[in-house]
Scaffold this motif. Structure first.
Motif, mmCIF file in Angstrom:
data_model
loop_
_atom_site.group_PDB
_atom_site.id
_atom_site.type_symbol
_atom_site.label_atom_id
_atom_site.label_comp_id
_atom_site.label_asym_id
_atom_site.label_seq_id
_atom_site.Cartn_x
_atom_site.Cartn_y
_atom_site.Cartn_z
ATOM 1 N N LEU B 230 -79.210 -21.524 -112.256
ATOM 2 C CA LEU B 230 -78.046 -22.267 -112.898
ATOM 3 C C LEU B 230 -77.120 -22.570 -111.435
ATOM 4 C CD1 LEU B 230 -77.235 -20.228 -115.877
ATOM 5 C CD2 LEU B 230 -78.438 -22.219 -115.709
ATOM 6 N N GLU B 233 -69.740 -25.160 -110.874
ATOM 7 C CA GLU B 233 -68.982 -25.908 -110.398
ATOM 8 C C GLU B 233 -68.516 -25.165 -109.312
ATOM 9 O OE1 GLU B 233 -65.066 -26.006 -112.501
ATOM 10 O OE2 GLU B 233 -65.901 -24.439 -114.047
ATOM 11 N N PRO B 234 -68.016 -26.076 -107.949
ATOM 12 C CA PRO B 234 -67.330 -25.253 -106.988
ATOM 13 C C PRO B 234 -66.388 -24.444 -107.114
ATOM 14 C CG PRO B 234 -67.805 -27.672 -106.655
ATOM 15 C CD PRO B 234 -67.892 -27.485 -108.002
ATOM 16 N N PRO B 273 -70.376 -23.499 -104.852
ATOM 17 C CA PRO B 273 -70.942 -23.121 -106.337
ATOM 18 C C PRO B 273 -71.285 -21.688 -106.259
ATOM 19 C CG PRO B 273 -71.743 -25.245 -105.615
ATOM 20 C CD PRO B 273 -71.133 -24.830 -104.341
ATOM 21 N N ILE B 276 -76.880 -18.685 -110.020
ATOM 22 C CA ILE B 276 -77.415 -17.808 -110.760
ATOM 23 C C ILE B 276 -78.984 -17.627 -111.135
ATOM 24 C CG2 ILE B 276 -77.121 -16.727 -113.218
ATOM 25 C CD1 ILE B 276 -74.030 -18.151 -113.044
ATOM 26 N N LEU B 294 -81.891 -20.611 -119.843
ATOM 27 C CA LEU B 294 -80.374 -20.662 -119.450
ATOM 28 C C LEU B 294 -79.443 -19.834 -119.863
ATOM 29 C CD1 LEU B 294 -80.596 -24.699 -118.979
ATOM 30 C CD2 LEU B 294 -81.578 -22.870 -117.395
ATOM 31 N N ARG B 312 -67.960 -23.160 -115.184
ATOM 32 C CA ARG B 312 -68.742 -24.079 -115.997
ATOM 33 C C ARG B 312 -70.140 -24.162 -115.016
ATOM 34 N NH1 ARG B 312 -63.912 -25.901 -117.666
ATOM 35 N NH2 ARG B 312 -63.993 -26.938 -119.788
ATOM 36 N N VAL B 313 -71.276 -24.201 -115.767
ATOM 37 C CA VAL B 313 -72.301 -24.711 -115.086
ATOM 38 C C VAL B 313 -72.481 -26.213 -114.947
ATOM 39 C CG1 VAL B 313 -75.015 -24.582 -115.492
ATOM 40 C CG2 VAL B 313 -73.542 -22.551 -116.086
ATOM 41 N N ILE B 314 -72.813 -26.913 -113.996
ATOM 42 C CA ILE B 314 -72.951 -28.098 -113.809
ATOM 43 C C ILE B 314 -74.188 -28.517 -113.574
ATOM 44 C CG2 ILE B 314 -70.392 -28.556 -112.878
ATOM 45 C CD1 ILE B 314 -71.618 -29.222 -110.328
ATOM 46 N N ARG B 315 -75.261 -27.763 -113.402
ATOM 47 C CA ARG B 315 -76.735 -28.039 -112.955
ATOM 48 C C ARG B 315 -77.513 -27.019 -113.267
ATOM 49 N NH1 ARG B 315 -79.562 -28.953 -107.932
ATOM 50 N NH2 ARG B 315 -77.848 -27.396 -106.661
ATOM 51 N N ALA B 316 -78.906 -27.160 -113.427
ATOM 52 C CA ALA B 316 -79.647 -26.172 -113.458
ATOM 53 C C ALA B 316 -80.982 -26.825 -113.027
ATOM 54 C CB ALA B 316 -80.100 -25.745 -115.004
#
Lengths: 464, 387
Positions: B230, B233-234, B273, B276, B294, B312-316
């Motif tokens: 995961l 956000e930066p 970022p 995780i 996730l 916030r998670v923005i990508r995985a």
């Protein structure tokens, strides 16, 4: 017990509302989800309550019709607005739609249904050029939203540039609302479709109508021209307008003072959700991926339907027809009697053919890459200049994905929605179907909540 | 004609090519895709000594750790990060219970690696945002971090610029389809872009290394183990100072379980970022997103750093770690196929182990004795199966 609906519809634009209503009228238990606080999608975007525009309908073709459909739908289906979908999953023949509900205080919410209709529309496709990150530079869709959403345009000096017939309603709307529109610069020929046999489809008349409105406001509409640079210290003060050759390479330039620039180079369908479900895609005429569907708008994944721009950019009229076809198919597939409606299919074929012709008449030409300088930002979120993309290529990043891994374009907030097309062009490939396992930013706390063991020590169902 | 063809432009192939070129050999790297396009492009960039029990892999990791530091210090601009975001940030392994802490400190004693026992009350000095109530931990100052894609690309670039014209070349979009042979001996590869003659071939194809070996008619059992990561956000400032993970990660790394295992591995990156990890599953090459995985990663991260809940998670993304049945990599010349060298199967440790692997392969290619016993990594250590 979680309630299991017959059909979940994502998107409250023309396709989603028509699809949801059709399915509901056919007897399905329908739930419709949209991230915005009001229905309409991008096309029928409306001012927030409280603005009380004198005649909001004046901005919209077909808004009355859409509003009737919406009111009818609200009586027959569950409607969840301000609800953003971040993931869809399919297991045991049911679709789980994972959402975040609420504007400021968002909460996780899960919707379950036997079928899913993806009507997620499209977003603007900008092209980068020097200065496109200045305040005052908007996408054409952004300018349209400004116009339809909060109506603050009067007094602005606006330049409109890009390609495609969408520039015309944007410019006409801005001019009608009191903005001083200094020019509309179409990078292709102005009436690219005029010579096409499909002129007979009647839509050209609509285009000519916009042209007449522009003429009334004395807005020049020129072809083979583009804004190739925007200038200003802290905000936009002027732009460089260039005349272009057939490949969009600049021939000569001039300067135009303005405080707003609306730029639109077409649209990119939102495919995050169907791609999460591994729906098959095909290439649209412009090279971009769209969801592949059959005559009933069924995707390659059983129980999953798509309508509107996700199946190919074609505008609101086509989207509504596709939504109705999808709603009928979903009802038929769940055993509801739905007599055939060949007229609907013929109408879709005709409108889809027109959409393909439009795409053919307003292509993107590679000369836009000549507008860029080494320091022009390609990705605004991560502030990646062209030189960094070129350096990554020189180091062996031969495709868009590896350029992203080395130089970070598309790694930021928008996840490549803005820059993905341009980066693909810069590396010389057609844009790949975007893989976004998380379609909307989701708080770690919300993501974690469902995985937390229940107080009595039992695991939640997500871990089963 | 190059002296060596390296198959695979991931971080291991890049390191093999770099050290071979440094040893005076002419090297050509080929990859069917782009540089760092496979497992390297889906990793976290772990350079760990903390997660390995005493034995050959730890010896390899310690050698590699020294080499990473040398490579970083030796960057073209003299910067401390080598051009690939090298950070000697150190790793903090935390234990949830006294029992786990005892096992953790016991392992640390056996490793013989520089480390510091951290009492529960001192954890906050290392990581102010760490959850309260943990039993304690062990800090490993040698654990480090690189940006793996940049590391692979820049090692190849550095080799090409530094060791003379033609010493190190990269050709992307070239798929190896077979081997050229002179009797048993490998004399090059056939590819989608024609034949390439070479004195030796290095199989650095990572998760696909078994397929390359099969083209040469030998079995090297390498299988994919899927892992999700995961990306948040930066963050405005670094919330997390070190690489932080739970002791469960150590057991998961060495696990033989078929099912899903997750353990928290959390760290900030220079770009902002937080990354995780880490999950491990044996599901073949299946890229389908798994929301439950996730969710578990998120839960474990929030349990470790409660403040993360608001971000916030923005990508995985997911990748496929190449693993062998005994969880050791395959490094060395294949006695069954003279001229074919393997450098693959590093599982989740390929970024960390790449320089040592490259260094050892280069010594073999140059006819020198390797300065580490390679017997545990022998390509023919696996029982043969009828094929």
């Amino acid at each position: 017990m979680t309630r299991i609906h017959d059909l979940a519809v994502v998107g409250a634009g023309p396709a989603g509302v028509a699809g949801a209503l059709t399915a509901a009228l056919a007897g399905l238990d329908v739930v419709l989800v949209d991230g915005a606080g009001r229905p309409g999608g991008q096309y029928f975007r409306r001012p927030a309550e409280g603005f009380h525009a004198a005649r909001p309908g004046a901005l919209h073709h077909g808004l009355d019709r859409f509003t009737r459909q919406w009111e009818a739908l609200r009586e027959r289906a569950e409607v969840l607005l301000s609800t953003r979908v971040w993931a869809v999953e399919r297991a045991d023949g049911a679709i789980t739609v994972r959402c975040l509900e609420g504007d400021r205080e968002e909460r996780p919410r899960t919707v379950t249904a036997r079928g899913l209709l993806v009507a997620t529309g499209a977003h603007d496709r900008p092209l980068p050029f020097p200065g496109w990150d200045l305040p005052g530079v908007l996408t054409a869709g952004g300018a349209q939203a400004l116009l339809k959403g909060d109506l603050v345009v009067a007094g602005r000096r606006v330049v409109v540039a890009g390609t495609g017939p969408f520039l015309l309603p944007v410019a006409a709307g801005l001019a009608d609302a009191g903005a001083q529109v200094l020019g509309v610069h179409e990078a292709n020929r102005r009436f690219g479709l005029a010579r096409h046999p499909l002129l007979a489809a009647g839509r050209a008349a609509e285009a000519l109508g916009y042209a007449a409105r522009l003429a009334r406001h004395r807005v020049p509409y020129s072809g083979r021209e583009a804004v190739i640079a925007a200038h200003g210290e802290t905000a936009l003060t002027h732009v460089t307008v260039a005349s272009l050759d057939a490949a969009w390479r600049p021939l000569s330039t001039r300067t135009v003072e303005c405080d707003t620039l609306a730029c639109g180079y077409g649209f990119v369908p939102q495919l995050d959700l169907p791609l999460q479900l591994d729906c098959a895609t095909r290439r649209d005429p412009d090279g971009g991926p769209v969801v592949a569907v059959d005559a009933g708008m069924r995707t390659s994944v059983p129980g999953v339907y798509a309508a509107g721009e996700a199946t190919g950019v074609g505008g609101a009229a086509l989207a509504e027809v596709e939504g109705r076809i999808a709603g009928r198919a979903a009802a038929a597939d769940l055993g509801r009697p739905t007599p055939p409606d060949p007229a609907l299919s013929r109408r879709r074929d005709r409108l889809a053919a027109f959409a393909r012709a439009l795409q053919g008449a307003y292509p993107l030409r590679p000369g836009w890459q000549d507008w860029l300088r080494d320091d022009t930002l390609v990705c605004r979120c991560e502030e990646v200049p062209l030189s960094a993309v070129r350096e990554a290529q020189a180091m062996g990043a031969v495709d868009a994905r590896s350029v992203k891994l080395l130089a970070r374009p598309g790694m930021g907030w928008c996840q490549g929605r803005m820059c993905g097309y341009a980066v693909a062009c810069l590396v010389g490939e057609d844009p790949a179907p975007p893989r976004r396992p998380i379609a909307q930013p989701v708080r770690l706390g919300d993501l974690a909540a469902r995985a937390r063991p229940a107080p009595d020590g039992r695991k939640t169902s997500s871990e089963g | 004609m190059p002296d060596v063809v390296v198959v695979g432009a991931g971080v291991v192939g890049a390191a093999c090519a770099y050290y071979a070129a440094r040893a005076g050999l002419d090297v050509l790297v080929v990859d069917r895709g782009a540089v760092a396009g496979g497992t390297t492009g889906a990793g976290e960039g772990n350079v760990l000594v903390s997660d390995k029990g005493p034995g050959p892999e730890l010896d390899l990791a310690l050698l590699s750790n020294r080499l990473w530091r040398d490579l970083a210090a030796d960057g073209p601009d003299g910067g401390p990060d080598g051009g690939f975001e090298f950070e000697a940030k150190g790793g903090l392994v935390v234990a949830e219970t006294d029992e786990v802490l005892e096992a953790l400190t016991g392992l640390a004693g056996e490793q013989g690696v520089e480390c510091v026992a951290v009492a529960a009350g001192e954890l906050g000095d290392y990581e102010p945002h760490l959850a309260k109530g943990l039993a304690g931990g062990v800090f490993y100052p040698h654990d480090a971090q690189v940006q793996p894609m940049l590391a692979a690309a820049r090692l190849i670039r550095r080799g090409a610029e530094r060791f003379g014209h033609g010493a190190l070349m990269l050709r992307t979009g070239v798929t190896v389809t077979g081997f050229l042979r002179d009797g048993d001996r490998v004399t090059g590869v056939t590819t989608s872009c024609g034949d390439i003659l070479a004195g030796a071939v290095v199989n650095a194809a990572g998760t696909w290394g078994g397929e390359i070996a099969a083209l040469a008619g030998v079995r090297v059992p390498i299988l994919p183990r899927r892992g999700f990561i995961l990306v948040t956000e930066p963050l405005a400032g670094p919330l997390i100072r070190h690489k932080v993970y739970t002791a469960g990660y150590v057991t998961a790394v060495a696990s033989d379980s078929e099912g899903l295992e997750t353990s928290a591995v959390v760290e900030s990156t220079p770009s902002g970022p937080v990354l995780i990890g880490a999950s491990r599953e044996r599901v073949g090459f299946d890229r389908t997103i798994s929301v439950p995985v996730l969710e578990r990663l998120a839960r474990q991260a929030v349990e470790l750093f409660p403040a993360l809940a608001a971000y916030r998670v923005i990508r995985a993304y997911c990748g496929f770690r190449p693993y062998c049945p005994d969880h050791l990599p395959v490094i060395g010349e294949d006695p069954r196929v003279p001229g074919l060298y393997h450098a693959c199967g590093h599982e989740g440790a390929g970024i960390g182990l790449a320089p040592a692997t490259g260094h050892l392969i280069a010594r073999l290619l140059a006819g020198l004795d390797p300065d580490l016993d390679l017997a545990p990594f022998s390509p023919d250590r696996f029982p043969q199966e009828a094929s």
